[in-house]
Design a protein around this motif. Structure first.
Motif, PDB file in Angstrom:
ATOM      1  N   PRO A 190       0.578  -0.938  -0.391  1.00 41.34           N
ATOM      2  CA  PRO A 190      -0.441   0.031   0.113  1.00 41.34           C
ATOM      3  C   PRO A 190       0.907   1.658  -0.031  1.00 41.34           C
ATOM      4  O   PRO A 190       2.137   1.344   1.129  1.00 41.34           O
ATOM      5  CB  PRO A 190      -0.781  -0.451   1.125  1.00 41.34           C
ATOM      6  CG  PRO A 190      -1.129  -1.395   1.665  1.00 41.34           C
ATOM      7  CD  PRO A 190       0.536  -1.762   1.055  1.00 41.34           C
ATOM      8  N   LEU A 191       0.100   2.314  -0.892  1.00 39.69           N
ATOM      9  CA  LEU A 191       1.069   3.629  -0.903  1.00 39.69           C
ATOM     10  C   LEU A 191      -0.078   4.741  -1.197  1.00 39.69           C
ATOM     11  O   LEU A 191      -1.104   4.650  -0.822  1.00 39.69           O
ATOM     12  CB  LEU A 191       2.251   3.681  -2.526  1.00 39.69           C
ATOM     13  CG  LEU A 191       2.489   5.376  -2.944  1.00 39.69           C
ATOM     14  CD1 LEU A 191       3.453   4.917  -3.509  1.00 39.69           C
ATOM     15  CD2 LEU A 191       2.051   5.997  -3.533  1.00 39.69           C
ATOM     16  N   ARG A 192       0.787   5.649  -0.130  1.00 36.35           N
ATOM     17  CA  ARG A 192      -0.375   7.247  -0.081  1.00 36.35           C
ATOM     18  C   ARG A 192       0.460   8.323   0.313  1.00 36.35           C
ATOM     19  O   ARG A 192       1.968   8.227   0.511  1.00 36.35           O
ATOM     20  CB  ARG A 192      -0.846   6.776   1.346  1.00 36.35           C
ATOM     21  CG  ARG A 192       0.040   6.981   2.972  1.00 36.35           C
ATOM     22  CD  ARG A 192      -1.584   6.860   3.695  1.00 36.35           C
ATOM     23  NE  ARG A 192      -0.118   7.633   4.672  1.00 36.35           N
ATOM     24  CZ  ARG A 192      -0.884   7.367   6.512  1.00 36.35           C
ATOM     25  NH1 ARG A 192      -1.847   6.583   6.266  1.00 36.35           N
ATOM     26  NH2 ARG A 192      -0.150   7.892   6.811  1.00 36.35           N
ATOM     27  N   ILE A 193       0.382   9.028   0.171  1.00 36.50           N
ATOM     28  CA  ILE A 193       1.011  10.439  -0.566  1.00 36.50           C
ATOM     29  C   ILE A 193       0.482  11.520   0.547  1.00 36.50           C
ATOM     30  O   ILE A 193      -0.968  11.967   0.624  1.00 36.50           O
ATOM     31  CB  ILE A 193       0.899  10.598  -1.438  1.00 36.50           C
ATOM     32  CG1 ILE A 193       1.627   9.371  -2.471  1.00 36.50           C
ATOM     33  CG2 ILE A 193       2.333  12.224  -2.294  1.00 36.50           C
ATOM     34  CD1 ILE A 193       2.016  10.005  -4.076  1.00 36.50           C
ATOM     35  N   THR A 194       1.290  11.646   1.404  1.00 35.55           N
ATOM     36  CA  THR A 194       0.646  13.204   2.172  1.00 35.55           C
ATOM     37  C   THR A 194       1.624  13.876   2.187  1.00 35.55           C
ATOM     38  O   THR A 194       2.915  14.233   2.439  1.00 35.55           O
ATOM     39  CB  THR A 194       0.347  12.283   3.476  1.00 35.55           C
ATOM     40  OG1 THR A 194       0.507  10.762   3.695  1.00 35.55           O
ATOM     41  CG2 THR A 194      -0.019  13.332   4.654  1.00 35.55           C
ATOM     42  N   ASP A 195       1.225  15.611   2.114  1.00 32.01           N
ATOM     43  CA  ASP A 195       1.765  17.016   1.548  1.00 32.01           C
ATOM     44  C   ASP A 195       3.385  16.570   1.235  1.00 32.01           C
ATOM     45  O   ASP A 195       4.577  16.676   1.473  1.00 32.01           O
ATOM     46  CB  ASP A 195       2.485  16.895   3.228  1.00 32.01           C
ATOM     47  CG  ASP A 195       1.370  17.188   4.193  1.00 32.01           C
ATOM     48  OD1 ASP A 195       0.272  17.733   3.681  1.00 32.01           O
ATOM     49  OD2 ASP A 195       1.486  17.145   5.700  1.00 32.01           O
ATOM     50  N   ASP A 196       2.606  15.944  -0.005  1.00 33.21           N
ATOM     51  CA  ASP A 196       4.328  15.778  -0.975  1.00 33.21           C
ATOM     52  C   ASP A 196       5.163  14.364  -1.116  1.00 33.21           C
ATOM     53  O   ASP A 196       5.860  14.408  -0.737  1.00 33.21           O
ATOM     54  CB  ASP A 196       5.131  16.367  -1.216  1.00 33.21           C
ATOM     55  CG  ASP A 196       6.322  17.066  -2.246  1.00 33.21           C
ATOM     56  OD1 ASP A 196       5.567  15.959  -3.453  1.00 33.21           O
ATOM     57  OD2 ASP A 196       7.238  17.018  -2.009  1.00 33.21           O
ATOM     58  N   ARG A 197       4.763  13.964   0.085  1.00 33.88           N
ATOM     59  CA  ARG A 197       5.672  12.625   1.247  1.00 33.88           C
ATOM     60  C   ARG A 197       5.269  11.500   0.537  1.00 33.88           C
ATOM     61  O   ARG A 197       3.905  11.462   0.880  1.00 33.88           O
ATOM     62  CB  ARG A 197       5.729  12.132   2.560  1.00 33.88           C
ATOM     63  CG  ARG A 197       6.819  12.095   3.107  1.00 33.88           C
ATOM     64  CD  ARG A 197       7.610  11.434   3.425  1.00 33.88           C
ATOM     65  NE  ARG A 197       8.664  12.396   3.507  1.00 33.88           N
ATOM     66  CZ  ARG A 197      10.217  13.055   3.583  1.00 33.88           C
ATOM     67  NH1 ARG A 197      10.571  12.339   2.775  1.00 33.88           N
ATOM     68  NH2 ARG A 197      10.839  14.027   4.715  1.00 33.88           N
ATOM     69  N   ILE A 198       5.824  10.293   0.422  1.00 34.23           N
ATOM     70  CA  ILE A 198       5.402   8.836  -0.301  1.00 34.23           C
ATOM     71  C   ILE A 198       5.639   8.638   1.060  1.00 34.23           C
ATOM     72  O   ILE A 198       6.828   7.978   1.656  1.00 34.23           O
ATOM     73  CB  ILE A 198       5.725   8.482  -1.414  1.00 34.23           C
ATOM     74  CG1 ILE A 198       5.897   9.058  -2.638  1.00 34.23           C
ATOM     75  CG2 ILE A 198       5.871   7.303  -1.551  1.00 34.23           C
ATOM     76  CD1 ILE A 198       6.549   8.410  -4.024  1.00 34.23           C
ATOM     77  N   TRP A 199       4.246   7.800   1.567  1.00 35.57           N
ATOM     78  CA  TRP A 199       4.303   6.343   2.396  1.00 35.57           C
ATOM     79  C   TRP A 199       3.998   5.318   1.423  1.00 35.57           C
ATOM     80  O   TRP A 199       3.250   4.956   1.483  1.00 35.57           O
ATOM     81  CB  TRP A 199       3.501   7.318   3.084  1.00 35.57           C
ATOM     82  CG  TRP A 199       3.746   8.389   4.229  1.00 35.57           C
ATOM     83  CD1 TRP A 199       3.636   9.854   3.837  1.00 35.57           C
ATOM     84  CD2 TRP A 199       4.237   8.429   5.515  1.00 35.57           C
ATOM     85  NE1 TRP A 199       3.970  10.239   4.629  1.00 35.57           N
ATOM     86  CE2 TRP A 199       4.197   9.996   5.980  1.00 35.57           C
ATOM     87  CE3 TRP A 199       4.071   7.543   6.774  1.00 35.57           C
ATOM     88  CZ2 TRP A 199       5.287  10.400   6.927  1.00 35.57           C
ATOM     89  CZ3 TRP A 199       4.836   8.238   7.995  1.00 35.57           C
ATOM     90  CH2 TRP A 199       4.662   8.827   8.465  1.00 35.57           C
ATOM     91  N   VAL A 200       4.736   3.837   2.576  1.00 35.15           N
ATOM     92  CA  VAL A 200       4.348   2.968   2.155  1.00 35.15           C
ATOM     93  C   VAL A 200       4.516   1.792   3.286  1.00 35.15           C
ATOM     94  O   VAL A 200       4.507   1.802   4.140  1.00 35.15           O
ATOM     95  CB  VAL A 200       5.664   2.253   1.310  1.00 35.15           C
ATOM     96  CG1 VAL A 200       5.806   1.031   1.385  1.00 35.15           C
ATOM     97  CG2 VAL A 200       6.109   3.321   0.277  1.00 35.15           C
ATOM     98  N   ARG A 201       2.943   1.283   2.773  1.00 37.44           N
ATOM     99  CA  ARG A 201       3.419  -0.145   4.239  1.00 37.44           C
ATOM    100  C   ARG A 201       3.630  -1.480   4.112  1.00 37.44           C
ATOM    101  O   ARG A 201       2.584  -2.127   3.287  1.00 37.44           O
ATOM    102  CB  ARG A 201       1.950   0.069   4.752  1.00 37.44           C
ATOM    103  CG  ARG A 201       1.423  -1.027   5.766  1.00 37.44           C
ATOM    104  CD  ARG A 201       0.158  -0.272   6.497  1.00 37.44           C
ATOM    105  NE  ARG A 201      -0.704  -0.912   5.361  1.00 37.44           N
ATOM    106  CZ  ARG A 201      -2.178  -0.923   5.578  1.00 37.44           C
ATOM    107  NH1 ARG A 201      -2.782  -0.349   6.031  1.00 37.44           N
ATOM    108  NH2 ARG A 201      -2.582  -2.343   4.922  1.00 37.44           N
ATOM    109  N   PRO A 202       4.662  -1.648   4.269  1.00 34.15           N
ATOM    110  CA  PRO A 202       5.308  -3.248   3.958  1.00 34.15           C
ATOM    111  C   PRO A 202       4.056  -4.155   4.610  1.00 34.15           C
ATOM    112  O   PRO A 202       4.501  -4.285   5.274  1.00 34.15           O
ATOM    113  CB  PRO A 202       7.074  -3.441   4.234  1.00 34.15           C
ATOM    114  CG  PRO A 202       7.015  -1.366   4.594  1.00 34.15           C
ATOM    115  CD  PRO A 202       5.979  -1.097   5.544  1.00 34.15           C
ATOM    116  N   GLY A 203       4.773  -4.877   3.275  1.00 36.23           N
ATOM    117  CA  GLY A 203       3.726  -6.376   3.811  1.00 36.23           C
ATOM    118  C   GLY A 203       4.588  -7.170   4.742  1.00 36.23           C
ATOM    119  O   GLY A 203       5.734  -7.568   4.971  1.00 36.23           O
TER     120      GLY A 203
END
Length: 108
Positions: free
Chosen positions: A95-108
């Motif tokens: 899963p990936l999301r972008i908040t305030d230009d920052r890429i966030w990832v949730r590794p499985g």
């Protein structure tokens, strides 16, 4: 609130990876590959399912929506992680999301 952020890892800024469309980073044991696709950014485990070798030196073709493994030329759909060369070698998606230009990832 913090509990919603459990497991999410801060990656690079979108502006930092805009040029290449390809970015790899590690978080502990997790090796993460970011790819820009026509549909936006995607995150995968940075390992070709063929021999577990890293893909970040592979060739990203944004026009065709593919990434080609640098080791044995396996080709993947950058949007879905599906492998054209060998269907059982699909990339593992995170899963990936972008908040305030920052890429966030949730590794499985």
């Amino acid at each position: 609130s913090n509990h919603d952020d459990h497991g999410w890892v801060a990656g690079p800024l979108v502006s930092e990876v805009e040029a290449s469309g390809l970015f790899a980073f590690e978080n502990g044991a997790d090796k993460i590959l970011l790819l820009r696709t026509r549909g936006g950014w995607r995150a995968y485990r940075n390992a070709c399912a063929h021999q577990d070798l890293p893909l970040d030196t592979g060739i990203l073709d944004e026009e065709n929506g593919t990434i080609t493994c640098p080791w044995h030329g396996f080709q993947f759909d950058s949007e879905s992680g599906e492998c054209y060369s060998a269907p059982q070698c699909q990339l593992e998606s995170f899963p990936l999301r972008i908040t305030d230009d920052r890429i966030w990832v949730r590794p499985g």
